[in-house]
Design an enzyme around this catalytic site. Structure first.
Site, PDB file in Angstrom:
ATOM      1  N   LYS A   1       4.394  -1.628 -24.263  1.00 32.21           N
ATOM      2  CA  LYS A   1       4.124  -1.569 -22.819  1.00 32.21           C
ATOM      3  C   LYS A   1       2.943  -2.438 -22.379  1.00 32.21           C
ATOM      4  CE  LYS A   1       6.156   2.995 -22.319  1.00 32.21           C
ATOM      5  NZ  LYS A   1       6.030   4.360 -21.814  1.00 32.21           N
TER       6      LYS A   1
ATOM      7  N   GLY B   1       8.942  16.127 -22.470  1.00 36.99           N
ATOM      8  CA  GLY B   1       8.959  14.953 -21.609  1.00 36.99           C
ATOM      9  C   GLY B   1      10.342  14.486 -21.189  1.00 36.99           C
TER      10      GLY B   1
ATOM     11  N   GLY C   1      -5.367  12.635 -25.690  1.00 44.30           N
ATOM     12  CA  GLY C   1      -4.911  11.291 -26.028  1.00 44.30           C
ATOM     13  C   GLY C   1      -5.424  10.278 -25.015  1.00 44.30           C
ATOM     14  N   ALA C   2      -5.522   9.021 -25.445  1.00 48.18           N
ATOM     15  CA  ALA C   2      -5.981   7.955 -24.548  1.00 48.18           C
ATOM     16  C   ALA C   2      -5.256   6.652 -24.865  1.00 48.18           C
ATOM     17  CB  ALA C   2      -7.492   7.769 -24.665  1.00 48.18           C
TER      18      ALA C   2
ATOM     19  N   ASP D   1       6.069   5.544 -15.230  1.00 46.67           N
ATOM     20  CA  ASP D   1       5.854   6.741 -16.064  1.00 46.67           C
ATOM     21  C   ASP D   1       5.099   7.837 -15.314  1.00 46.67           C
ATOM     22  OD1 ASP D   1       7.147   5.891 -18.377  1.00 46.67           O
ATOM     23  OD2 ASP D   1       5.348   4.933 -19.181  1.00 46.67           O
TER      24      ASP D   1
ATOM     25  N   GLY E   1      -1.298   4.470 -24.812  1.00 48.64           N
ATOM     26  CA  GLY E   1      -0.447   3.966 -23.732  1.00 48.64           C
ATOM     27  C   GLY E   1       0.140   5.076 -22.874  1.00 48.64           C
ATOM     28  N   ALA E   2       0.576   6.165 -23.486  1.00 47.64           N
ATOM     29  CA  ALA E   2       1.205   7.247 -22.721  1.00 47.64           C
ATOM     30  C   ALA E   2       0.187   7.898 -21.788  1.00 47.64           C
ATOM     31  CB  ALA E   2       1.797   8.284 -23.678  1.00 47.64           C
TER      32      ALA E   2
HETATM   33  P1  ATR Z   1       1.392   6.112 -27.090  1.00 49.08           P
HETATM   34  O1  ATR Z   1       1.924   4.891 -26.408  1.00 49.08           O
HETATM   35  O2  ATR Z   1       2.395   7.119 -27.494  1.00 49.08           O
HETATM   36  O3  ATR Z   1       0.261   6.712 -26.304  1.00 49.08           O
HETATM   37  P2  ATR Z   1      -0.599   5.009 -28.793  1.00 49.08           P
HETATM   38  O4  ATR Z   1      -1.043   4.076 -27.727  1.00 49.08           O
HETATM   39  O5  ATR Z   1      -0.528   4.540 -30.202  1.00 49.08           O
HETATM   40  O6  ATR Z   1       0.834   5.584 -28.473  1.00 49.08           O
HETATM   41  O7  ATR Z   1      -1.541   6.307 -28.697  1.00 49.08           O
HETATM   42  C1  ATR Z   1      -1.385   7.382 -29.558  1.00 49.08           C
HETATM   43  C2  ATR Z   1      -2.385   8.462 -29.150  1.00 49.08           C
HETATM   44  O8  ATR Z   1      -2.210   9.603 -29.996  1.00 49.08           O
HETATM   45  C3  ATR Z   1      -3.835   8.035 -29.293  1.00 49.08           C
HETATM   46  O9  ATR Z   1      -4.589   8.680 -28.316  1.00 49.08           O
HETATM   47  C4  ATR Z   1      -4.156   8.550 -30.700  1.00 49.08           C
HETATM   48  O10 ATR Z   1      -5.515   8.758 -30.955  1.00 49.08           O
HETATM   49  P3  ATR Z   1      -6.455   7.511 -31.431  1.00 49.08           P
HETATM   50  O11 ATR Z   1      -6.749   6.738 -30.195  1.00 49.08           O
HETATM   51  O12 ATR Z   1      -7.613   8.148 -32.042  1.00 49.08           O
HETATM   52  O13 ATR Z   1      -5.601   6.745 -32.425  1.00 49.08           O
HETATM   53  C5  ATR Z   1      -3.440   9.874 -30.666  1.00 49.08           C
HETATM   54  N1  ATR Z   1      -3.126  10.422 -31.994  1.00 49.08           N
HETATM   55  C6  ATR Z   1      -2.198   9.985 -32.865  1.00 49.08           C
HETATM   56  N2  ATR Z   1      -2.154  10.760 -33.975  1.00 49.08           N
HETATM   57  C7  ATR Z   1      -3.095  11.722 -33.790  1.00 49.08           C
HETATM   58  C8  ATR Z   1      -3.543  12.832 -34.571  1.00 49.08           C
HETATM   59  N3  ATR Z   1      -3.013  13.110 -35.764  1.00 49.08           N
HETATM   60  N4  ATR Z   1      -4.514  13.612 -34.053  1.00 49.08           N
HETATM   61  C9  ATR Z   1      -5.056  13.341 -32.846  1.00 49.08           C
HETATM   62  N5  ATR Z   1      -4.684  12.298 -32.060  1.00 49.08           N
HETATM   63  C10 ATR Z   1      -3.721  11.503 -32.527  1.00 49.08           C
END
Ligand code: ATR
Length: 280
Positions: free
Chosen positions: A66, A240, A127-128, A102, A130-131
């Site tokens: 994205k 979702g 989370g921070a 989205d 793309g989603a």
């Molecule tokens: P998406 O597009 O689904 O948001 P992404 O941009 O890769 O995918 O983001 C994944 C998110 O899930 C991030 O916020 C990630 O945390 P980090 O920024 O620290 O990587 C979070 N995430 C993934 N696995 C995780 C876990 N086991 N525990 C906590 N946060 C997790």
């Protein structure tokens, strides 16, 4: 052959978007082709160009492209720029225009399908990536009172908070602070922890009375968070799937000028998901 549309992702084989758009097209009587195209990060730009060369008029973009998609666009909507990501591409002349549906998809699902009022809510965004970036601006626009962003990597939470530019309403905290930041009216799981690993460890104290819990993933990836939300006593719990159908309808409207009726498509996909779970 009708007009050409596609969803790009990696992986993308299990995407529901081709089925959703085929139903929308049938409903409004448009002849169009909508296929799933798998492209790696390295191949993405070339795959989009090839698609334009064969007459592609519009595309959805899903994980993990994205941000990359936005970078390919000659112009982008304000909501795509605020999200730093595009999930919808529209061909105009020789250029791609980027949009992001989205956030409005999530808000439509919650306010119109589920009839929930988001205004005034104290919201926790887990989370921070793309989603999370895709939905945060639309939540603020929907009138929530506070947005608390907690991410495993604190810098990304701070960057999202800075980009949102609303220091009065947006706050960040470390995961270790979760037991001490009080209770929320709405908790959104925008992490990929349910897809990639065993899920998140969250204290029950986060769930306020009549709390709404939403996982932006659907199906199996949402199970662990929604099970936590059930145990924590959250009154409303959704995955979702509704957001997926609503964001698709917004993309469809950008391409074809008509917004389809999402209810029958959501009902069809929910019934299939239930049947699959029962079969397990
Ligand atoms: P998406 O597009 O689904 O948001 P992404 O941009 O890769 O995918 O983001 C994944 C998110 O899930 C991030 O916020 C990630 O945390 P980090 O920024 O620290 O990587 C979070 N995430 C993934 N696995 C995780 C876990 N086991 N525990 C906590 N946060 C997790």
């Amino acid at each position: 052959m009708g007009a050409r549309y596609a969803v790009f992702g990696h992986p993308v084989a299990h995407s529901l978007s081709p089925r959703i758009h085929a139903e929308f097209a049938r409903q409004v009587g448009i002849a169009m082709e909508y296929v799933a195209i798998d492209a790696t990060a390295e191949d993405f730009a070339a795959a989009i160009s090839s698609f334009a060369a064969v007459g592609g008029l519009g595309a959805n973009v899903t994980l993990p492209h994205k941000e990359r998609a936005l970078a390919l666009c000659a112009h982008a909507s304000e909501r795509a720029r605020r999200a730093g990501a595009a999930n919808t591409l529209i061909r105009e002349g020789n250029e791609w225009i980027g949009d992001n549906t989205d956030g409005i998809g999530l808000v439509h699902d919650l306010t119109e399908r589920r009839r929930l009022d988001l205004r005034g809510r104290r919201v926790l965004l887990l989370g921070a990536g793309g989603a999370a970036r895709g939905v945060a601006p639309a939540l603020l626009d929907a009138g929530i009172a506070e947005l608390w962003i907690v991410n495993r990597t604190a810098d990304k939470a701070d960057a999202l908070s800075d980009a949102l530019g609303e220091p009065d309403r947006v706050h960040t905290r470390y995961p270790a602070d979760l037991p001490d930041i009080g209770a929320f009216d709405m908790i959104i799981n925008a992490t990929s922890a349910g897809r990639d690993s065993g899920g998140l460890a969250l204290p029950f104290s986060l769930a306020g009375t009549r709390c709404l819990a939403v996982d932006l993933s659907y199906g199996e990836a949402a199970i662990s968070f929604l099970a936590w939300a059930g145990a924590a006593g959250c009154e409303h719990r959704f995955d979702g799937l509704g957001m997926l159908v609503e964001q698709a309808a917004e993309s469809f409207a950008r391409w074809h000028g008509q917004r389809p009726d999402t209810d029958p498509v959501f009902a069809m996909l929910s019934a299939k998901a239930d049947a699959l779970q029962t079969a397990d």
